[in-house]
Write a protein that holds these residues in place. Structure first.
Motif, PDB file in Angstrom:
ATOM      1  N   THR A  31     -27.022  12.219 -12.147  1.00 46.94           N
ATOM      2  CA  THR A  31     -28.188  11.663 -12.825  1.00 46.94           C
ATOM      3  C   THR A  31     -28.511  12.508 -14.047  1.00 46.94           C
ATOM      4  O   THR A  31     -28.490  13.742 -13.977  1.00 46.94           O
ATOM      5  CB  THR A  31     -29.404  11.613 -11.881  1.00 46.94           C
ATOM      6  OG1 THR A  31     -29.042  10.872 -10.714  1.00 46.94           O
ATOM      7  CG2 THR A  31     -30.584  10.940 -12.544  1.00 46.94           C
ATOM      8  N   GLN A  32     -28.792  11.820 -15.172  1.00 41.20           N
ATOM      9  CA  GLN A  32     -29.080  12.492 -16.431  1.00 41.20           C
ATOM     10  C   GLN A  32     -30.397  11.975 -16.996  1.00 41.20           C
ATOM     11  O   GLN A  32     -30.785  10.832 -16.756  1.00 41.20           O
ATOM     12  CB  GLN A  32     -27.963  12.236 -17.457  1.00 41.20           C
ATOM     13  CG  GLN A  32     -26.565  12.560 -16.972  1.00 41.20           C
ATOM     14  CD  GLN A  32     -25.496  11.997 -17.894  1.00 41.20           C
ATOM     15  OE1 GLN A  32     -25.753  11.118 -18.705  1.00 41.20           O
ATOM     16  NE2 GLN A  32     -24.273  12.503 -17.743  1.00 41.20           N
ATOM     17  N   GLN A  33     -31.066  12.825 -17.746  1.00 44.99           N
ATOM     18  CA  GLN A  33     -32.263  12.419 -18.468  1.00 44.99           C
ATOM     19  C   GLN A  33     -31.933  12.466 -19.954  1.00 44.99           C
ATOM     20  O   GLN A  33     -31.529  13.502 -20.479  1.00 44.99           O
ATOM     21  CB  GLN A  33     -33.423  13.379 -18.158  1.00 44.99           C
ATOM     22  CG  GLN A  33     -34.735  13.041 -18.841  1.00 44.99           C
ATOM     23  CD  GLN A  33     -35.472  11.901 -18.157  1.00 44.99           C
ATOM     24  OE1 GLN A  33     -35.140  11.537 -17.045  1.00 44.99           O
ATOM     25  NE2 GLN A  33     -36.462  11.345 -18.820  1.00 44.99           N
ATOM     26  N   GLN A  34     -32.058  11.324 -20.641  1.00 50.65           N
ATOM     27  CA  GLN A  34     -31.676  11.270 -22.050  1.00 50.65           C
ATOM     28  C   GLN A  34     -32.445  10.172 -22.756  1.00 50.65           C
ATOM     29  O   GLN A  34     -32.546   9.048 -22.258  1.00 50.65           O
ATOM     30  CB  GLN A  34     -30.166  11.011 -22.181  1.00 50.65           C
ATOM     31  CG  GLN A  34     -29.642  11.019 -23.602  1.00 50.65           C
ATOM     32  CD  GLN A  34     -28.142  10.748 -23.649  1.00 50.65           C
ATOM     33  OE1 GLN A  34     -27.518  10.404 -22.661  1.00 50.65           O
ATOM     34  NE2 GLN A  34     -27.567  10.907 -24.827  1.00 50.65           N
ATOM     35  N   THR A  38     -33.765   7.688 -17.560  1.00 47.27           N
ATOM     36  CA  THR A  38     -33.020   8.362 -16.500  1.00 47.27           C
ATOM     37  C   THR A  38     -31.811   7.506 -16.193  1.00 47.27           C
ATOM     38  O   THR A  38     -31.939   6.321 -15.897  1.00 47.27           O
ATOM     39  CB  THR A  38     -33.884   8.544 -15.244  1.00 47.27           C
ATOM     40  OG1 THR A  38     -35.000   9.388 -15.544  1.00 47.27           O
ATOM     41  CG2 THR A  38     -33.075   9.188 -14.128  1.00 47.27           C
ATOM     42  N   GLY A  80     -34.646  13.829 -13.635  1.00 45.57           N
ATOM     43  CA  GLY A  80     -35.535  12.870 -14.268  1.00 45.57           C
ATOM     44  C   GLY A  80     -36.429  12.167 -13.269  1.00 45.57           C
ATOM     45  O   GLY A  80     -37.095  12.811 -12.440  1.00 45.57           O
ATOM     46  N   GLN A 127     -39.431   4.397 -17.162  1.00 48.88           N
ATOM     47  CA  GLN A 127     -40.715   4.501 -16.459  1.00 48.88           C
ATOM     48  C   GLN A 127     -41.685   3.432 -16.936  1.00 48.88           C
ATOM     49  O   GLN A 127     -41.789   3.120 -18.116  1.00 48.88           O
ATOM     50  CB  GLN A 127     -41.333   5.882 -16.667  1.00 48.88           C
ATOM     51  CG  GLN A 127     -42.619   6.102 -15.877  1.00 48.88           C
ATOM     52  CD  GLN A 127     -43.074   7.547 -15.905  1.00 48.88           C
ATOM     53  OE1 GLN A 127     -42.303   8.442 -16.255  1.00 48.88           O
ATOM     54  NE2 GLN A 127     -44.317   7.788 -15.528  1.00 48.88           N
TER      55      GLN A 127
END
Length: 437
Positions: A31-34, A38, A80, A127
């Motif tokens: 999992t990445q936050q970019q 997320t 994220g 979100q």
């Protein structure tokens, strides 16, 4: 987003027919936050059949993978919005649950293997500010949310403002004629259940060519139709024509998108090229353009056939040209030359309100014929319109296999419907296209 294009993208970037799918092994999950998103990436050893949906109280995303299994040493890395990753069995399916820190909207797609990675199921989370409800299910069989939305047609009246276009013998200006035809076409489309039209311009203003198709993309149109009136040095030139983008034009547009992808908006369907390596970005764009050109050609064939009932057709076959307004890589697009404004008779016709209405009705009927056979998922047409038998006029260079692929049926079904003993077909022959294979 436009569901026809979303489905095309989902299919073009990794979905395969159920019969070709196997028990997928999940090798790892990261999992990445970019960029405010997320992104959960599930690495698999083959193309999966899956569904993704959201649940509330507590907020979570559920990923069901048909006949899925975990590889030895499987690991996951929450980040994220994803606070925790759980997994278990749901019958024969593998269920992965992402526990979320907040309500989120989920969208998913599959990436085909690259030089470095195998198949990847990507779930993007954005979100939301309100409590979530059960989200849409995305599956191979139905890759778009349910519902009965209208099919959206973007109508572009050519020229405008400082650009009058061609001028007829008695002074009729192309920019005025095209706007009148566009307004009439919108009226007859809006009168049809399940169809809605938007005008790219509704006044005497000039819009750059690129802005026209970009507006159609922003409005999530399922089809872009540009209206024009032809002109020639000889006053006896006559008849309508329908154009789609040429292969050369598509190639140059692809090069521009790839060169500018760092700053470009994401493609319709939610797939961004900016974070893809050069090879993957090229493949994704090529697949999207290929599907778009096929759809453009199919709807253009229906439109030109319908327009033949109104007046002369200058070219019976769909034409291809490098027109800027046709360069959308993800919205099927066609340009209609409604007649020769330089021809005194056709100028008089185009100035006549009754003729313009008959013309608009014919164009609408051609569009209806196409979407009756190939309705976008989640639309009223998909839920309520029963497909009817179609016809196809054989053009030079076409084979039975090409025609079958274009209409989504089998070669054998076309042979049977037309009593053909072999695949040999003649230019100009009119083939019956069965409703399904």
């Amino acid at each position: 987003m436009g569901l026809l294009r979303r489905l095309s993208w989902l299919l073009s970037i990794g979905f395969l027919p159920t019969a070709l799918l196997h028990a997928a092994e999940i090798q790892r999950l990261q999992t990445q936050q970019q960029d405010g998103l997320t992104r959960t990436i599930v690495h698999l050893d083959g193309a999966p059949e899956y569904k993704v949906f959201t649940l509330a109280n507590p907020d979570r995303v559920v990923i069901d993978i048909r006949n899925g299994r975990l590889a030895g040493g499987f690991n996951s890395s929450p980040a994220g919005l994803v606070e925790n990753v759980r997994h278990g069995r749901q019958g024969s399916d593998l269920r992965i649950v992402l526990d979320l820190a907040a309500t989120a909207q989920a969208r998913s797609f599959v990436l085909s293997p690259s030089q470095r990675d195998g198949h990847r199921l990507v779930v993007e989370l954005e979100q939301q500010g309100t409590a979530s409800e059960p989200g849409p299910v995305l599956t191979v069989a139905n890759a778009a949310p349910s519902g009965e939305r209208d099919i959206i047609i973007a109508i572009d009246a050519g020229h405008g403002g400082k650009d009058p276009g061609a001028i007829g013998p008695t002074g009729a200006r192309e920019k005025d004629i095209t706007l009148q035809v566009a307004r009439e076409l919108k009226a007859v489309i809006d009168a049809e259940r399940g169809l809605s039209a938007i005008l790219i311009r509704d006044s005497d203003v000039y819009l750059p060519h690129a802005e026209r198709y970009q507006k159609a993309r922003r409005e999530e149109a399922d089809l872009f139709v540009s209206i024009h009136a032809d002109a020639f040095t000889r006053p006896d030139a006559r008849g309508s024509s329908v154009f789609v983008m040429s292969t050369r034009g598509a190639s140059s547009e692809a090069a521009r998108w790839l060169a500018e992808r760092e700053n470009a908006a994401e493609l319709v369907g939610g797939v961004s090229l900016s974070d893809k390596d050069n090879m993957l970005a090229t493949v994704l764009l090529d697949l999207s353009q290929g599907a778009t050109l096929e759809a453009s050609n199919a709807v253009a064939e229906n439109v030109i056939r319908a327009m033949a009932s109104v007046g002369n057709v200058h070219k019976n076959e769909v034409q291809r040209a490098n027109f800027m307004v046709l360069r959308s890589p993800d919205v099927p697009s066609l340009l209609i030359e409604t007649g020769f404004i330089s021809n005194p008779v056709e100028e008089r016709n185009l100035k006549d309100a009754q003729f313009r209405r008959r013309l608009a009705l014919a164009i609408r009927d051609g569009i209806k014929d196409y979407f009756s056979v190939a309705p976008p998922h989640g639309t009223w047409y998909a839920a309520n319109v029963k497909p009817v038998e179609r016809h196809h006029t054989v053009s030079r260079g076409e084979t039975l296999a090409v025609i079958a692929r274009r209409h989504g049926v089998s070669v054998q079904s076309i042979r049977s419907a037309n009593g053909l003993a072999s695949d040999r077909i003649l230019v100009g022959a009119v083939l019956r296209i069965p409703v399904s294979s």
